[in-house]
Write an enzyme that holds these catalytic residues in place. Structure first.
Site, mmCIF file in Angstrom:
data_model
loop_
_atom_site.group_PDB
_atom_site.id
_atom_site.type_symbol
_atom_site.label_atom_id
_atom_site.label_comp_id
_atom_site.label_asym_id
_atom_site.label_seq_id
_atom_site.Cartn_x
_atom_site.Cartn_y
_atom_site.Cartn_z
ATOM 1 N N GLU A 438 0.849 -1.189 0.000
ATOM 2 C CA GLU A 438 0.000 0.000 0.000
ATOM 3 C C GLU A 438 0.892 1.250 0.000
ATOM 4 O O GLU A 438 1.783 1.373 0.846
ATOM 5 C CB GLU A 438 -0.887 -0.004 1.250
ATOM 6 C CG GLU A 438 -1.917 -1.123 1.246
ATOM 7 C CD GLU A 438 -2.262 -1.607 2.650
ATOM 8 O OE1 GLU A 438 -2.012 -0.888 3.626
ATOM 9 O OE2 GLU A 438 -2.784 -2.735 2.760
ATOM 10 N N LEU A 467 -5.879 -2.427 -0.971
ATOM 11 C CA LEU A 467 -5.734 -2.338 0.480
ATOM 12 C C LEU A 467 -6.197 -3.645 1.133
ATOM 13 O O LEU A 467 -7.298 -3.733 1.673
ATOM 14 C CB LEU A 467 -6.580 -1.152 0.974
ATOM 15 C CG LEU A 467 -6.110 -0.400 2.211
ATOM 16 C CD1 LEU A 467 -6.994 0.812 2.439
ATOM 17 C CD2 LEU A 467 -6.025 -1.241 3.438
ATOM 18 N N GLU A 469 -4.060 -6.811 3.146
ATOM 19 C CA GLU A 469 -2.786 -7.441 3.498
ATOM 20 C C GLU A 469 -2.757 -8.915 3.082
ATOM 21 O O GLU A 469 -1.711 -9.445 2.715
ATOM 22 C CB GLU A 469 -2.510 -7.312 4.998
ATOM 23 C CG GLU A 469 -2.077 -5.915 5.430
ATOM 24 C CD GLU A 469 -3.189 -4.885 5.403
ATOM 25 O OE1 GLU A 469 -4.375 -5.276 5.408
ATOM 26 O OE2 GLU A 469 -2.890 -3.676 5.381
ATOM 27 N N GLN A 491 2.113 -2.080 5.892
ATOM 28 C CA GLN A 491 2.255 -0.677 6.293
ATOM 29 C C GLN A 491 2.521 -0.482 7.790
ATOM 30 O O GLN A 491 3.245 0.428 8.171
ATOM 31 C CB GLN A 491 1.010 0.077 5.864
ATOM 32 C CG GLN A 491 1.240 1.531 5.617
ATOM 33 C CD GLN A 491 0.127 2.123 4.755
ATOM 34 O OE1 GLN A 491 -1.019 2.193 5.193
ATOM 35 N NE2 GLN A 491 0.458 2.538 3.553
ATOM 36 N N TYR A 495 -1.130 -4.399 11.266
ATOM 37 C CA TYR A 495 -1.930 -4.856 10.126
ATOM 38 C C TYR A 495 -1.380 -6.120 9.489
ATOM 39 O O TYR A 495 -1.954 -6.633 8.539
ATOM 40 C CB TYR A 495 -2.067 -3.722 9.105
ATOM 41 C CG TYR A 495 -2.632 -2.477 9.745
ATOM 42 C CD1 TYR A 495 -3.697 -2.583 10.634
ATOM 43 C CD2 TYR A 495 -2.095 -1.225 9.513
ATOM 44 C CE1 TYR A 495 -4.209 -1.459 11.278
ATOM 45 C CE2 TYR A 495 -2.606 -0.097 10.139
ATOM 46 C CZ TYR A 495 -3.654 -0.222 11.025
ATOM 47 O OH TYR A 495 -4.161 0.877 11.658
ATOM 48 N N HIS A 539 -0.670 2.135 15.254
ATOM 49 C CA HIS A 539 0.548 2.610 14.592
ATOM 50 C C HIS A 539 1.757 2.446 15.490
ATOM 51 O O HIS A 539 2.845 2.898 15.166
ATOM 52 C CB HIS A 539 0.362 4.066 14.155
ATOM 53 C CG HIS A 539 -0.799 4.208 13.223
ATOM 54 N ND1 HIS A 539 -2.087 4.391 13.670
ATOM 55 C CD2 HIS A 539 -0.863 4.130 11.879
ATOM 56 C CE1 HIS A 539 -2.898 4.425 12.637
ATOM 57 N NE2 HIS A 539 -2.198 4.273 11.545
#
Ligand SMILES: Cc1ncc(C[n+]2csc(CCOP(=O)(O)OP(=O)(O)O)c2C)c(N)n1
Ligand SMILES: [Mg+2]
Length: 755
Positions: A438, A467, A469, A491, A495, A539
């Site tokens: 991505e 998008l 995985e 990313q 994920y 994140h």
């Protein structure tokens, strides 16, 4: 062995009685003299001769099911999921080419036997399957590790038991074969091959199947070649759960760009003709098709499954009436190619062949030691990898790729720049390297790590994916299989986890279930770990436990720019030479770090090594790095922990405490020898681990120390067993520099350790 009539199961009796009835009905009539070279039925492309061959495959498959149950009863066999009712798939095999890679449903006995018969010279597929059922070491694909359908000479790639999990790989392979041809790269299969993947009706609902159908449609929508034939063998039930009538047709025919075909799986001529049409569609247009075969399931889900507990007699009888063996027998009788007596004779002949083969293979040796079982797990050739890690293109080619300035002339680089330059060098030196994920192409990655690669190498080798995985890893699985060297990007580490089975169940198991006949080399780059300062849990995830326990998987976790370069070269070489599946965890928070102890010190930058130094700078898989030689304490760490620990060591040094800091660099395999050597050097160990306290890396390091008989003191500081909150609150749950310093001081004074 010859079971008595009383032992014969329902399907056997039904077959014999039905054929007997045909004989009675036809008595007095002279058998027509059929012509084997003519169509077995007017209008069909299936000749009588071919139909007879396929009937043999169907009979062989049926008797393999019966033999599996007999072997099980003798304690010699371990697998009884059969193909009965699905033998129409022999017609699918016959309509395809030997060089069309096949990823098969577990009810593909007849497909396998039909394809084995296509080989030159033909293979004895019955022996292959029987050896699988008994887990014999001589079984040609998995070597007794599992019962799978597979053979390199037959282009049949073995599948796991996880239903539909092979579909993302089939998507990747269908994507990669035309791509490899376009790039002018040698691939294992011809450029005009199609990929066939089959699955059951209940499995169509799995996210891996739904995701693959979506991704195939998405590619086609963008006019990308996608020669993928998905075959759904719809027996109307998944173990005990009925599939709603009409659902497979509705789900399979409603995808944009995917052509839907249907055939009655009990009618071999119809299966053959429909598959020919579907294959032509896929091969000529390079577009996907969904072939829906209506089948039946005869004899329960597996040998141990008593279907009378959840199906009524009428249903079971209706399935028997649609037995594909009867369908083919009728075709042959109607065509005047066999009499009912001859059908029964062939049935018995096939039984004798299969059962006597079962009898003779039953005593074959099984795997008897862990070493034997594990031999194909993770082949490692460190010398070849070390040599391969120095692969570099000629200077003038590098100059062209890098523009005016080579990276070694660019001055000190950040971690992100170092990875970017290493990827560039890899793509220049290895034409099979493809970078995808991505946002990796036009944007150059969320953190700029792949910036410039698209412009340098073009959309054939650097591309943005959809998008998903699961599909990204599927592309890598197929690309690796096809002969490319995929470098997919996930990313964020959080994920990976919704697609992790593609690594765990698919990528890592392929060498194990194929004894290395098939491989899926790849280097999966993942932006990882916390300390981003924003973004919250997803994140800042640092969960690596799910990777560390995957047998054979290499988990690299570089922290410094020069280590990242050397380790990425090692991973690429290991993938190329050993077929290794490598995960490359890149600490996001260090991507653009420049300083270590003080603002402006440039302590986290490093120059790019010129190629002539790559051999000397080589980092073998599983080798740690020690920073400093302090004699008071050993701090064992990795990733962001290295940055924190080196800062802590600097402050402790000012207080007269000498630390050595060990960067693990590899989380699988852990550098056990290096850990023990450096621990013993001081006798006092602090493990500084940014992953969670439970299930985190520190547990593995402690285990290495315990297993290695470390007799000194050890303590650990880790992140909390928590998700990471937004904003500054993140620091409350993450490993900190202060905690590391406190832990070292506490260890030296003998007081309670922090953490
Ligand atoms: C991901 C996953 N979940 C559950 C299972 C257990 N399981 C094995 S076969 C099966 C049913 C599959 O039914 P279907 O796709 O219709 O194939 P069939 O057996 O009917 O040919 C299930 C639930 C599995 N193998 N994989
Ligand atoms: Mg089913």
């Amino acid at each position: 062995m010859n079971p008595s009539a009383a032992d014969r199961d329902l399907a056997e009796r039904h077959f014999a009685e039905t054929i007997d009835a045909l004989r009675t009905a036809g008595q007095g009539r002279a058998p027509a003299k059929g012509q084997p070279e003519a169509p077995v039925r007017p209008g069909s492309a299936l000749t009588g001769e071919r139909c007879l061959e396929l009937f043999a495959a169907q009979l062989g498959s049926r008797h393999l099911d019966l033999a599996a149950r007999w072997l099980r009863a003798q304690g010699a066999g371990y697998y009884t999921i059969g193909s009965s009712g699905h033998e129409g798939n022999a017609g699918v095999a016959a309509a395809l080419r030997l060089t069309d890679p096949a990823l098969l449903h577990y009810r593909s006995g007849a497909f396998y036997l039909a394809r084995a018969a296509q080989a030159v010279p033909p293979r004895d597929g019955v022996a292959d399957v029987l050896l699988g059922i008994i887990g014999a070491a001589a079984e040609p694909i998995a070597g007794g590790r599992h019962k799978v359908f597979g053979h390199p000479d037959l282009s049949v790639i073995p599948q796991t038991s996880t239903i539909a999990s092979h579909l993302p790989r089939s998507l990747g392979l269908a994507f990669a074969l035309p791509r490899a041809a376009r790039l002018g790269l040698p691939a294992r299969w011809p450029a005009d091959a199609l990929v066939v993947a089959s699955l059951g009706d209940a499995s169509v609902n799995h996210s891996t199947a739904a995701g693959t159908l979506n991704a195939a449609a998405y590619c086609t929508y963008q006019r990308l070649p996608m020669p993928l034939l998905i075959v759904c063998e719809d027996n109307g039930i998944g173990i005990s759960v009925r599939t709603p009538a009409g659902w497979v047709a509705a789900a399979g025919s409603a995808r944009p760009g995917i052509r839907y075909f249907h055939a009655d799986g009990s009618d071999l001529a119809e299966v053959y003709d429909t598959t020919l049409a579907a294959a032509a569609w896929v091969r000529e247009r390079r577009s996907p098709a969904f072939l829906h075969l209506s089948t039946v399931r005869i004899g329960g889900h597996a040998g141990s499954d008593a279907e009378t507990g959840y199906r009524d007699q009428a249903e079971i009888k209706a399935d028997l009436a649609a037995d594909p063996l009867l369908g083919t027998a009728r075709l042959l009788i109607d065509a005047g190619l066999l009499t009912p007596d001859e059908v029964l004779a062939r049935y018995e002949e096939s039984r004798q062949q299969v059962l006597s083969m079962a009898d003779s293979v039953a005593p074959f040796p099984r795997l008897t030691s862990a070493a034997e079982v594990m031999a194909p797990l993770a082949p490692r050739t460190p010398d070849a990898v070390a040599a391969g890690a120095t692969a570099v293109a000629a200077d003038y080619v590098r100059k062209e790729a890098f523009g005016r300035r080579l990276p070694e002339e660019a001055g000190p680089l950040t971690l992100a720049q170092s990875i970017n330059s290493t990827l560039t060098d890899a793509m220049v030196a290895r034409p099979g390297v493809c970078v995808f994920g991505e946002d990796v192409a036009r944007k150059g990655g969320v953190y700029g790590v792949t910036r410039g690669l698209l412009a340098r190498f073009g959309a054939g080798r650097v591309f943005d994916t959809l998008l998903d995985e699961q599909s990204i890893l599927g592309l890598a699985l197929g690309a690796g299989l096809a002969g490319l060297l995929p470098v997919p990007e996930i990313q964020y580490l959080a994920y990976l986890h919704n697609a992790a089975d593609q690594l765990r169940g698919e990528a890592a198991t392929l060498p194990f279930f194929s004894q290395g006949s098939f491989r899926n080399p790849m280097v999966v780059r993942i932006a990882s770990y916390a300390y981003q300062g924003f973004g919250g849990h997803f994140h800042n995830d640092s969960s690596v436990a799910a990777l560390r326990d995957i047998p054979g998987l290499i988990v690299a976790s570089p922290a410094r720019p020069e280590d990242a370069a050397a380790m990425l070269r090692t991973c690429l070489a290991a993938a190329e030479h050993d077929g290794s599946v490598c995960v490359f965890l890149e600490p996001i928070a260090l991507y653009h770090a420049r300083d270590l102890h003080a603002a402006g010190d440039g302590g986290w930058l490093a120059p790019y090594q010129p190629p002539e130094y790559w051999a000397a700078a080589h980092v073998p898989v599983g080798q740690a790095r020690t920073h400093g030689g302090g004699a008071d304490a050993t701090i064992i760490t990795f990733g962001n922990g290295l940055w924190l620990s080196l800062r802590a060591a600097g402050r402790l040094a000012a207080q007269g405490i000498g630390c050595r800091v060990v960067d693990l660099r590899w989380l699988a395999p852990l550098p056990a020898a290096d850990i023990l050597r450096e621990a013993n050097a001081t006798g006092r160990v602090v493990i500084a681990d940014e992953t969670r306290r439970t299930g985190g890396v520190s547990e593995g390091v402690l285990t290495v120390l315990a297993d290695g008989g470390f007799g000194g003191r050890v303590t650990r500081v880790t992140s909390e067993d928590s998700f990471v909150p937004l904003g500054d609150a993140a620091t409350t749950v993450l490993l900190s520099q202060a905690a590391i310093e406190d832990a070292v001081r506490a260890l030296l004074t003998g007081g309670p350790a922090a953490g």
